[in-house]
Design a protein around this motif. Structure first.
Motif, PDB file in Angstrom:
ATOM      1  N   UNK A   1       0.830  -1.212   0.000  1.00 67.24           N
ATOM      2  CA  UNK A   1       0.000   0.000   0.000  1.00 67.24           C
ATOM      3  C   UNK A   1       0.859   1.255   0.000  1.00 67.24           C
ATOM      4  N   UNK A   2       2.091   1.132   0.495  1.00 69.03           N
ATOM      5  CA  UNK A   2       2.989   2.286   0.538  1.00 69.03           C
ATOM      6  C   UNK A   2       3.308   2.772  -0.873  1.00 69.03           C
ATOM      7  N   UNK A   3       3.125   1.903  -1.859  1.00 68.88           N
ATOM      8  CA  UNK A   3       3.456   2.275  -3.239  1.00 68.88           C
ATOM      9  C   UNK A   3       2.197   2.509  -4.076  1.00 68.88           C
ATOM     10  N   UNK A   4       1.071   2.657  -3.365  1.00 73.16           N
ATOM     11  CA  UNK A   4      -0.188   2.857  -4.075  1.00 73.16           C
ATOM     12  C   UNK A   4      -0.870   4.123  -3.607  1.00 73.16           C
ATOM     13  N   UNK A   5      -1.775   4.614  -4.471  1.00 71.30           N
ATOM     14  CA  UNK A   5      -2.656   5.694  -4.050  1.00 71.30           C
ATOM     15  C   UNK A   5      -3.967   5.029  -3.659  1.00 71.30           C
TER      16      UNK A   5
ATOM     17  N   UNK B   1      -4.391   2.567  -7.761  1.00 76.17           N
ATOM     18  CA  UNK B   1      -3.302   2.818  -8.711  1.00 76.17           C
ATOM     19  C   UNK B   1      -1.935   2.780  -8.035  1.00 76.17           C
ATOM     20  N   UNK B   2      -0.961   2.216  -8.768  1.00 75.80           N
ATOM     21  CA  UNK B   2       0.425   2.242  -8.308  1.00 75.80           C
ATOM     22  C   UNK B   2       0.977   3.654  -8.488  1.00 75.80           C
ATOM     23  N   UNK B   3       1.738   4.132  -7.508  1.00 76.20           N
ATOM     24  CA  UNK B   3       2.314   5.472  -7.642  1.00 76.20           C
ATOM     25  C   UNK B   3       3.821   5.446  -7.406  1.00 76.20           C
TER      26      UNK B   3
ATOM     27  N   UNK C   1       6.024   7.843  -4.755  1.00 81.13           N
ATOM     28  CA  UNK C   1       5.423   9.158  -4.489  1.00 81.13           C
ATOM     29  C   UNK C   1       5.129   9.403  -3.015  1.00 81.13           C
ATOM     30  N   UNK C   2       4.583   8.374  -2.329  1.00 76.03           N
ATOM     31  CA  UNK C   2       4.254   8.552  -0.907  1.00 76.03           C
ATOM     32  C   UNK C   2       5.500   8.862  -0.086  1.00 76.03           C
ATOM     33  N   UNK C   3       6.597   8.182  -0.421  1.00 71.85           N
ATOM     34  CA  UNK C   3       7.854   8.416   0.302  1.00 71.85           C
ATOM     35  C   UNK C   3       8.407   9.793  -0.010  1.00 71.85           C
ATOM     36  N   UNK C   4       8.331  10.173  -1.307  1.00 72.90           N
ATOM     37  CA  UNK C   4       8.808  11.507  -1.700  1.00 72.90           C
ATOM     38  C   UNK C   4       8.058  12.568  -0.930  1.00 72.90           C
ATOM     39  N   UNK C   5       6.730  12.390  -0.866  1.00 76.41           N
ATOM     40  CA  UNK C   5       5.907  13.366  -0.173  1.00 76.41           C
ATOM     41  C   UNK C   5       6.296  13.440   1.300  1.00 76.41           C
TER      42      UNK C   5
ATOM     43  N   UNK D   1      -4.083   6.556   3.635  1.00 76.10           N
ATOM     44  CA  UNK D   1      -3.591   5.182   3.794  1.00 76.10           C
ATOM     45  C   UNK D   1      -2.172   5.025   3.224  1.00 76.10           C
ATOM     46  N   UNK D   2      -1.960   5.558   2.010  1.00 74.73           N
ATOM     47  CA  UNK D   2      -0.661   5.401   1.345  1.00 74.73           C
ATOM     48  C   UNK D   2       0.465   5.984   2.181  1.00 74.73           C
ATOM     49  N   UNK D   3       0.258   7.222   2.638  1.00 73.29           N
ATOM     50  CA  UNK D   3       1.281   7.912   3.429  1.00 73.29           C
ATOM     51  C   UNK D   3       1.532   7.187   4.749  1.00 73.29           C
TER      52      UNK D   3
END
Lengths: 310, 304
Positions: A44-48, A59-61, A64-68, A275-277
Motif C-alpha cells: 500500500x505504501x506504493x499505491x494511491x 493505482x500504483x504510484x 510518491x508517498x515516500x517523496x511526499x 492510507x498510502x502515506x
C-alpha cells in the motif's frame, strides 16, 4: 528432484508427528492474522489507496508517498523526536536505574530494600491512560498541583498543555517515573547473582565498599548492561505510542516536540485517512528498525552468543 | 572464628551514616513514585465544590464519597465497561495460555524435525512487522472483527517473547526420559502434554498468565483502533474517551454553544478520579502478592 525428496520427508514427518502439528495450528492462525497476512499490505505504501477501488485495484504510484513524506518537514521532526527521546531514555536507564539497583543491593536492611523495590515497580503496572490522569492532576491549568504551588508562591500559573518548551522534560520525567523501577529490577537480579566470595576477598584486601562497586559489581554485570543497552538501541526507531499519545493529550501546539513516528502514522491513518502515506511512514520505520535490530544483534553476538536474539 | 565472621559482614556492608543517607534518598524516591497515585485518590474522596475552589490536593479538606456513590450506582457505562474488561481479560488470558503452551511444546521437542522453522516464524515477528496500517486493514477488511470482543483478544494472544520463554522452560525442566517412558507405555502426545508436561510447567504458566492479565486489563490500544460501539468500551478506553471529551471542551469552549450539554454527560472531576482509582485498584491490591512471578518473568525474558 531434490525438492520432491524434501516434500516426501515433510509428509513423512507430518504423519509421524501428526499431534505435534495439530498443536501448532492455533498459534499458526494467530501468527497469520497478526503478522503474516498484514505483510503484503506494505505494498500500500506504493499505491494511491482508494476506498472504492480497494487494495488490488488502487493505482500504483511508485515512491510518491515516500517523496511526499521526506519532502515535508515532518519526516525530520518525527525521526529526530523518536531518536532523541529514546536516547534520553537509554541514558537514564543506564544511570538512574543502574544506580538504584546498586543502592538497593547495598542497603543494610534487606526488608526495607524489598519494600522500596516494590514501590518503584508499581508504576509499571499502570496503563498510560491512567498515567495521563495522574499527570493531569499535577499539570491541569485550573486545579493542578503545580499551578497551585506557583500561585501560592505568587508566581504566574503556566498553561502546561500549550507550552511546547516544557514537554521534552515532562515526557522524559514521566517515562523515567514509569520505567526506572522495572529496569532496576533487571539490573538487581544480575547483581544478586554475583559470586559473594569476590567481595569477601576484596574486603580482606582492604577495598572500600565504593571500590568494590567500581571494580566488582559493575564489571560483573557489564554483559547484562551491554546487552540490554544494545537491544534498546536496536529499538531506537520505535516510539512508545502510549506515552506520546496519552500524556500530551493530542494537543496540536505540542506536535513539534511530542510527535514521534508511531503517533504520526496513527494520525495519518485515522485523522487524515491517508492510507498510502501512513503505510509508507510505517514501512520506513519497519525497514530502518529491522536494520538496526539486526545490527544490534550482530554486536550482541560478538559479546555473548547466548544473549543474542538469534 | 565467630568474631572473624562478624568483621567480614561489617566490611561487606556500607557504613551506618551512608546507609541512613541512602535510606532517606530511597524514601524520597518512593514517595515520588506513589505521590501521584495518592493525589488522585485524595481528589476522589474530596467534596466536588472544594476541589473546584481549592484545586487538587493530596489531603482533602472536606471528605465526601459522593464520587464513588455516583460511580457505583448511577454510572451504567462504567459497570458495562468493567464487565467488558473482566470478560476480555479472562477469555484473552486463558486463550493466550492455551495457544502459547501448545505452540511452544513441539518447538521444545528434539525429535520434531521442523522445530527450527516454526521457531523462526515466531522469532521473525520480533524483527519485522508490517506496521499499523496493514494490520488494521487485515482486522477490518479481511477478518471483519471490528467492533467485536475478539478484536481486543486477538492482539495479545501470542507475544513472541512468551513463546520463546515457554519453549526454553520446557527444554530445561521437562526431562526427555519422562516423555520417552510415557510413549513406551502407549500414551498419546496429547495425553503426555496435558498430564505430564502442563502440570510440570505451572510456575512458567503462572508467570506468563499474569503478564497476559496485565496486558488485557490495561489495554486501551485495541479499542482505540477497532471499537466504535460504546457498548464494547472497556474500562481503560472509557477513561480515555472521557479524557478526550474534556480536552475537546477546554480547547473549544469559546466557540461551542452546546458545551453545557456535553459537560452534563461527563462525570465530575472527582468521579473521574474515582474511576481511575477503580481501574487501578485491583492491580495495586493484587500486585504485591504476584510481584515475585513478574520479577521472575522479567529477568528470564530480558536475558532469555
Amino acid at each position: 528432484m531434490k525438492k520432491s525428496k524434501k516434500k516426501a520427508t515433510f509428509v513423512e514427518e507430518l504423519k509421524r508427528n501428526k499431534s505435534l502439528f495439530i498443536m501448532l495450528i492455533p498459534g499458526i492462525l494467530v501468527l497469520l492474522s497478526n503478522n503474516y497476512l498484514p505483510m503484503p499490505g506494505v505494498l500500500l505504501a506504493f499505491k494511491d489507496y482508494n476506498y472504492t477501488k480497494g487494495f488490488f485495484k488502487s493505482d500504483w504510484v511508485g515512491f510518491d508517498n515516500f517523496k511526499y513524506l521526506f519532502n515535508s518537514s515532518q519526516a525530520y521532526i518525527i525521526t529526530r523526536n523518536t531518536i532523541l527521546y529514546n536516547l534520553a531514555f537509554i541514558i537514564i536507564s543506564l544511570t538512574l536505574a543502574l544506580g538504584l539497583a546498586i543502592i538497593l543491593n547495598e542497603l543494610r536492611n534487606k526488608r526495607l530494600a524489598k519494600i522500596y523495590q516494590s514501590v518503584f515497580f508499581l508504576p509499571y503496572f499502570l496503563s498510560w491512560v491512567v498515567v495521563s490522569y495522574l499527570v493531569y492532576s499535577l499539570l491541569s491549568s485550573d486545579q493542578g498541583v503545580f499551578n497551585n504551588l506557583l500561585v501560592h508562591f505568587n508566581m504566574k500559573p503556566i498553561n502546561w498543555y500549550i507550552e511546547a518548551k516544557f514537554w521534552p522534560a515532562i515526557l522524559v520525567f514521566v517515562n523515567t517515573w514509569k520505567w526506572t523501577g522495572y529496569d532496576s529490577i533487571i539490573y538487581l537480579a544480575a547483581i544478586v547473582g554475583i559470586d559473594k566470595s569476590l567481595y569477601e576477598a576484596a574486603a580482606i584486601d582492604g577495598a572500600s565498599r565504593v571500590k568494590q562497586i567500581m571494580y566488582i559489581t559493575i564489571p560483573s554485570i557489564m554483559p547484562v548492561i551491554t546487552i540490554l543497552t544494545l537491544l534498546k538501541i536496536g529499538r531506537i526507531f520505535y516510539g512508545d505510542f502510549g506515552l506520546f499519545w496519552n500524556i500530551p493529550k493530542n494537543m496540536g501546539v505540542l506536535y513539534n516536540v511530542t510527535n514521534v513516528i508511531d503517533t504520526y502514522v496513527y494520525r495519518a491513518l485515522v485523522q487524515a485517512g491517508d492510507i498510502g502515506m501512513a503505510t509508507a511512514s510505517g514501512l520506513y520505520q519497519a525497514t530502518v528498525g529491522f536494520i538496526l535490530v539486526l545490527a544490534a544483534n550482530f554486536v550482541v553476538r560478538r559479546f555473548n552468543k547466548e544473549n543474542a536474539l538469534m | 572464628m565467630k568474631k572473624n565472621k562478624i568483621t567480614y559482614q561489617d566490611v561487606g556492608k556500607i557504613g551506618k551514616t551512608s546507609n541512613l543517607l541512602l535510606n532517606i534518598i530511597m524514601i524520597l524516591l518512593a514517595l515520588a513514585c506513589i505521590y501521584p497515585l495518592l493525589l488522585v485518590f485524595g481528589i476522589s474522596i474530596t467534596d466536588e465544590k472544594t476541589v473546584t475552589l481549592e484545586g487538587y490536593r493530596l489531603i482533602p479538606k472536606v471528605i465526601s464519597f459522593k464520587a464513588y456513590d455516583y460511580v457505583f450506582t448511577d454510572a451504567v457505562d462504567i459497570f458495562r465497561a468493567y464487565g467488558v474488561t473482566i470478560l476480555v481479560t479472562l477469555l484473552g488470558s486463558i486463550m493466550s495460555l492455551i495457544v502459547i503452551s501448545l505452540y511452544a511444546y513441539p518447538l521444545s521437542r528434539k525429535d520434531f524435525k521442523y522445530k527450527t522453522f516454526f521457531t523462526f516464524i515466531v522469532f521473525f515477528t520480533m524483527l519485522f512487522n508490517a506496521g499499523l496500517v496493514p494490520w488494521y486493514m487485515v482486522y477490518t477488511n479481511i477478518l471483519h472483527i471490528k467492533n467485536t470482543l475478539f478484536a481486543m483478544i486477538l492482539p495479545g494472544l501470542m507475544t513472541p517473547l512468551y513463546v520463546l520463554i515457554m519453549r526454553t522452560f520446557y527444554v530445561t525442566t521437562i526431562p526427555e526420559s519422562i516423555i520417552e517412558a510415557a510413549k513406551v507405555d502407549g500414551a498419546s502426545e496429547f495425553r503426555i502434554f496435558t498430564q505430564i508436561v502442563l502440570p510440570l510447567s505451572k510456575p512458567s504458566l503462572a508467570t506468563i498468565g499474569l503478564f497476559n492479565v496485565l496486558f488485557y486489563w490495561n489495554d486501551w490500544y485495541s479499542p482505540l483502533l477497532f471499537i466504535t460501539d460504546e457498548k464494547l468500551y472497556n474500562l481503560q478506553y472509557l477513561l480515555y474517551r472521557i479524557n478526550q471529551s474534556i480536552t475537546y471542551i477546554t480547547s473549544q469552549s469559546n466557540s461551542l454553544g452546546n458545551v453545557s450539554e456535553i459537560l452534563a454527560n461527563i462525570p465530575s472531576q472527582t468521579a473521574r478520579m474515582a474511576m481511575a482509582i477503580i481501574a487501578i485498584g485491583p492491580i495495586v491490591l493484587a500486585y504485591p502478592f504476584f510481584q515475585k512471578y513478574f520479577v521472575e518473568g522479567l529477568t528470564v525474558g530480558s536475558i532469555k
